[in-house]
Design an enzyme around this catalytic site. Structure first.
Site, short mmCIF file in Angstrom:
data_model
loop_
_atom_site.label_atom_id
_atom_site.label_comp_id
_atom_site.label_asym_id
_atom_site.label_seq_id
_atom_site.Cartn_x
_atom_site.Cartn_y
_atom_site.Cartn_z
N GLY A 174 0.84 -1.21 0.00
CA GLY A 174 0.00 0.00 0.00
C GLY A 174 0.87 1.25 0.00
N GLY A 175 0.87 1.95 -1.11
CA GLY A 175 1.64 3.20 -1.21
C GLY A 175 0.75 4.39 -0.92
N GLY A 176 -0.09 4.27 0.11
CA GLY A 176 -0.93 5.39 0.55
C GLY A 176 -0.23 6.12 1.68
CD GLU A 197 -0.79 2.15 -4.53
OE1 GLU A 197 -0.76 2.28 -3.30
OE2 GLU A 197 -1.85 1.88 -5.16
CB ALA A 262 -0.67 0.50 5.23
CB VAL A 263 -4.54 -2.17 1.49
CG1 VAL A 263 -3.24 -2.82 1.05
CG2 VAL A 263 -5.29 -3.08 2.46
N GLY A 264 -5.66 0.78 3.30
CA GLY A 264 -6.84 1.62 3.49
C GLY A 264 -7.60 1.28 4.76
CG ASP A 305 -11.95 8.14 10.09
OD1 ASP A 305 -11.84 9.35 9.80
OD2 ASP A 305 -10.99 7.42 10.40
CG HIS A 445 14.01 37.92 4.58
ND1 HIS A 445 13.96 36.93 3.62
CD2 HIS A 445 15.31 38.31 4.67
CE1 HIS A 445 15.19 36.74 3.14
NE2 HIS A 445 16.03 37.57 3.75
P1 NAI Z 1 -4.80 4.83 1.65
O1 NAI Z 1 -6.13 4.72 1.02
O2 NAI Z 1 -4.15 6.16 1.78
O3 NAI Z 1 -3.77 3.91 0.85
C1 NAI Z 1 -3.93 2.54 0.62
C2 NAI Z 1 -3.19 2.17 -0.65
O4 NAI Z 1 -3.13 0.76 -0.79
C3 NAI Z 1 -3.87 2.70 -1.91
O5 NAI Z 1 -2.94 3.49 -2.60
C4 NAI Z 1 -4.25 1.43 -2.67
O6 NAI Z 1 -4.17 1.59 -4.04
C5 NAI Z 1 -3.23 0.43 -2.16
N1 NAI Z 1 -3.61 -0.99 -2.26
C6 NAI Z 1 -4.81 -1.56 -2.00
N2 NAI Z 1 -4.74 -2.90 -2.17
C7 NAI Z 1 -3.48 -3.20 -2.55
C8 NAI Z 1 -2.81 -4.40 -2.89
N3 NAI Z 1 -3.42 -5.59 -2.86
N4 NAI Z 1 -1.50 -4.33 -3.22
C9 NAI Z 1 -0.87 -3.13 -3.27
N5 NAI Z 1 -1.46 -1.97 -2.97
C10 NAI Z 1 -2.76 -1.98 -2.61
O7 NAI Z 1 -4.93 4.11 3.07
P2 NAI Z 1 -3.93 3.99 4.29
O8 NAI Z 1 -2.56 4.41 3.92
O9 NAI Z 1 -4.13 2.62 4.83
O10 NAI Z 1 -4.49 5.06 5.31
C11 NAI Z 1 -5.82 4.95 5.80
C12 NAI Z 1 -6.40 6.30 6.08
O11 NAI Z 1 -5.74 6.91 7.15
C13 NAI Z 1 -6.30 7.23 4.90
O12 NAI Z 1 -7.60 7.57 4.48
C14 NAI Z 1 -5.57 8.44 5.39
O13 NAI Z 1 -6.28 9.62 5.06
C15 NAI Z 1 -5.51 8.27 6.88
N6 NAI Z 1 -4.17 8.66 7.35
C16 NAI Z 1 -3.78 9.96 7.23
C17 NAI Z 1 -2.53 10.35 7.63
C18 NAI Z 1 -2.12 11.77 7.42
O14 NAI Z 1 -2.93 12.56 6.98
N7 NAI Z 1 -0.87 12.16 7.70
C19 NAI Z 1 -1.58 9.42 8.23
C20 NAI Z 1 -2.07 8.08 8.24
C21 NAI Z 1 -3.33 7.74 7.85
#
Ligand code: NAI
Length: 462
Positions: A174-176, A197, A262-264, A305, A445
Site C-alpha cells: 500500500g503506497g498510501g 502499490e 496498509a491498504v486503506g 471517519d 524574512h
Molecule cells: P490509503 O487509502 O491512503 O492507501 C492505501 C493504498 O493501498 C492505496 O494506494 C491502494 O491503491 C493500495 N492498495 C490496496 N490494495 C493493494 C494491494 N493488494 N497491493 C498493493 N497496494 C494496494 O490508506 P492507508 O494508507 O491505509 O491510510 C488509511 C487512512 O488513514 C487514509 O484515508 C488516510 O487519510 C488516513 N491517514 C492519514 C494520515 C495523514 O494525513 N498524515 C496518516 C495516516 C493515515
C-alpha cells in the site's frame, strides 16, 4: 441512566464533541471500549509523529557532514525510543481525560450500540438514554484476501508502531499515506524498505498534482526506498528465507522479514446496530448525513471517519465541534450558530514523509477538470534563503487561483515543514482570500512562509 447526549467513540471526533457539549452545559456520556483518544492519539497520528521526529534527527545527523559537522553513527535504543513515544501518547491521553472530567462528561468503559431512538445499549448489559446520540466510532484497517492480520510476520500500522524490532527487510503493501509514512520511518531506522502499490502512482487517493508526486517519488527513491508501482500484493508464504509475497502486474515475487499491510481503512459502522433505527450505510459502510451531520434517523448524528470524506483526525474534530454546537442549540442552550454545510468544510492534509507533502483545496488538475479558468504560481525551496540555511533545498510551493477574481482555490507544498506551512493557505482558501491578499501581506524574512507569498506573486505575474 439518562443524559442529554450520548457519544459513541472517544477519538478526536467523539471526545471533542463531548467536551464542547459539556462546556455548553449539556449532560454528556462518552462511551468508549478501548483507550480515550482513539486511533489518532494511541495508534496513529501521534505515535507516528513522535517516531517521525525522532528518526528525522537520524537523517539530519547523517546529513550534517555537508555543514562541517560530524557525529558518530546514531545508536538506536529501541526500547527507550518506544517508551518515549508512549510517554508522549500518555501525556495527551491524560490531557483528554482531564478535559472530559473538567467538563463533567461521564466516561463509560464499554462498547456501545444503538438500541433505538434515544437509546444506547452497552456491552456491560446496561442501557443509557439520551435526547441525542452522536456516532463517532471511527474506522478500522481493511484486510485484503490472502493477507489476514492474524498471519505470522504480517503487521498492521499498530504493530509497526509498537517498535518491537527493526526488520532487516520490510515490505509495505500500500503506497498510501500510512504506507509511505511508516516506510520513511523504518527506512531511517535502517530497514531495507520496499513499497508495493497496485495503482500506477503512489498516493492515488489524494488530489495531488503530478509534479508533487514526482518530487516525492524522486526523494523516496534517493533515500533508498524501493517503489514498485502497478503491483498488487496477491498472496504470501513463509519460507526459510522469509516471507515471499507474490504480486499481480509485476513478475518478481518479493521476499521480506516483515510485511506491513496498509491498504486503506473502512468505517467502523458494522457493529453499531444501525438497522435498529433504520440507518442504512452505503456499500463501503459510510453513514449518510445532512448539512448538520444528522443521519436519516432524527436525533442521531454521525461524524468523522464514519462519514464519507477524508479520514483525518482534524476533520473529525471540526465536525465534533459543529455537531456539539448544533445539538446544544437544538436542546435550548445558548450556543454559537454554525454557518454553512458541515460536510463541506475546507480540510487540509499533511503527509509526514521526507519531504513533507501538504495540500488544501483544489489541485491544478482538479481545477482544470472542473472547467475553472485557473492561474497557477510556484516557488522553489532552492530559492528561499531560510530553506538553504536549513539545508533543506528540496521542494516547492504551488498556489491555484481563479483567474478573474484571484481567489485562492488551493495550494500544495512539498518540502521541509510543509505540514506547518499549509495553515496559511488553509486560512486563505477557507476565508476566500485572494492571491493579492497573500502577496501583499508582509512576511517575515528569512522564513519558509515567504515561499507561499512568492508563489502568489508568481501567479500574479510579478
Ligand atoms: P490509503 O487509502 O491512503 O492507501 C492505501 C493504498 O493501498 C492505496 O494506494 C491502494 O491503491 C493500495 N492498495 C490496496 N490494495 C493493494 C494491494 N493488494 N497491493 C498493493 N497496494 C494496494 O490508506 P492507508 O494508507 O491505509 O491510510 C488509511 C487512512 O488513514 C487514509 O484515508 C488516510 O487519510 C488516513 N491517514 C492519514 C494520515 C495523514 O494525513 N498524515 C496518516 C495516516 C493515515
Amino acid at each position: 441512566m439518562a443524559y442529554d447526549v450520548v457519544v459513541i467513540g472517544a477519538g478526536p471526533g467523539g471526545y471533542t464533541a463531548a467536551i464542547r457539549m459539556g462546556q455548553l452545559g449539556l449532560r454528556v456520556a462518552l462511551v468508549e471500549e478501548r483507550d480515550l483518544g482513539g486511533v489518532c492519539l494511541n495508534w496513529g497520528c501521534i505515535p507516528t509523529k513522535a517516531l517521525y521526529s525522532a528518526t528525522k534527527l537520524i537523517e539530519r545527523v547523517q546529513d550534517a557532514a555537508g555543514m562541517g559537522l560530524s557525529f558518530a553513527a546514531p545508536k538506536i535504543d529501541l526500547e527507550r525510543l518506544a517508551a518515549w513515544k508512549s510517554e508522549v501518547v500518555s501525556k495527551l491521553v491524560d490531557g483528554v481525560s482531564s478535559l472530559l472530567e473538567a467538563n463533567d462528561v461521564d466516561v463509560i468503559a464499554a462498547r456501545g450500540a444503538l438500541a433505538g431512538t434515544g437509546r444506547v445499549s452497552l456491552s456491560t448489559g446496561e442501557t443509557v438514554e439520551a435526547q441525542a446520540i452522536v456516532l463517532a466510532a471511527g474506522s478500522v484497517p481493511v484486510e485484503i484476501p490472502g493477507f489476514s492480520f492474524e498471519d505470522d510476520g504480517l503487521w498492521t500500522s499498530t504493530d509497526a508502531l509498537e517498535l518491537l524490532e527493526i526488520p532487516e527487510r520490510l515490505l509495505v503493501v500500500g503506497g498510501g499515506v500510512i504506507g509511505l509514512e511508516l516506510a520513511s520511518i523504518y527506512n531511517r531506522l535502517g530497514s531495507a524498505v520496499s513499497v508495493l502499490e497496485m495503482m500506477p502512482e503512489i498516493l492515488p487517493g489524494i488530489d495531488l498534482d503530478r509534479r508533487t508526486i514526482v518530487t516525492l517519488k524522486r526523494a523516496l527513491t534517493a533515500q533508498g526506498i524501493t517503489l514498485r508501482l502497478g503491483a498488487a500484493a496477491q498472496s504470501h508464504e513463509t519460507t526459510s528465507d522469509g516471507i515471499v509475497v507474490k504480486t499481480r502486474g509485476d513478475a518478481d515475487p518479493i521476499t521480506a522479514d516483515r510485511v506491513l499491510v496498509a491498504v486503506g481503512r473502512r468505517p467502523h459502522s458494522a457493529d453499531l446496530n444501525l438497522g435498529k433505527v433504520g440507518i442504512e450505510p452505503d456499500r463501503r459502510g459510510f453513514i449518510a448525513v445532512d448539512a448538520s451531520l444528522q443521519t436519516t434517523a432524527e436525533g442521531i448524528y454521525a461524524i468523522g471517519d464514519l462519514t464519507d470524506g477524508p479520514m483525518l483526525a482534524h476533520r473529525a474534530s471540526a465536525q465534533g465541534i459543529r455537531v456539539a454546537e448544533h445539538i446544544a442549540a437544538e436542546l435550548g442552550k445558548d450556543a454559537p450558530a454554525a454557518e454553512g454545510d458541515a460536510r463541506e468544510m475546507i480540510i487540509p492534509q499533511a503527509i509526514f514523509t521526507d519531504p513533507e507533502v501538504a495540500s488544501v483545496g483544489l489541485s491544478e488538475a482538479r481545477a482544470k477538470k472542473e472547467g475553472i479558468d485557473a492561474v497557477v504560481g510556484r516557488f522553489s525551496y532552492a530559492a528561499l534563503g531560510k530553506a538553504l540555511a536549513m539545508r533543506e533545498p528540496q521542494g516547492f510551493f504551488q498556489v491555484v487561483a481563479e483567474r478573474d477574481s484571484g481567489r485562492l482555490l488551493g495550494a500544495q507544498v512539498v518540502g521541509a515543514e510543509a505540514s506547518n506551512l499549509i495553515a496559511e493557505a488553509a486560512v486563505a482558501v477557507a476565508q476566500g482570500l485572494t492571491l493579492s491578499a497573500i502577496a501583499e501581506t508582509v512576511h517575515a524574512h528569512p522564513t519558509l512562509p515567504e515561499g507561499l507569498k512568492e508563489a502568489a506573486e508568481n501567479a500574479l505575474g510579478r
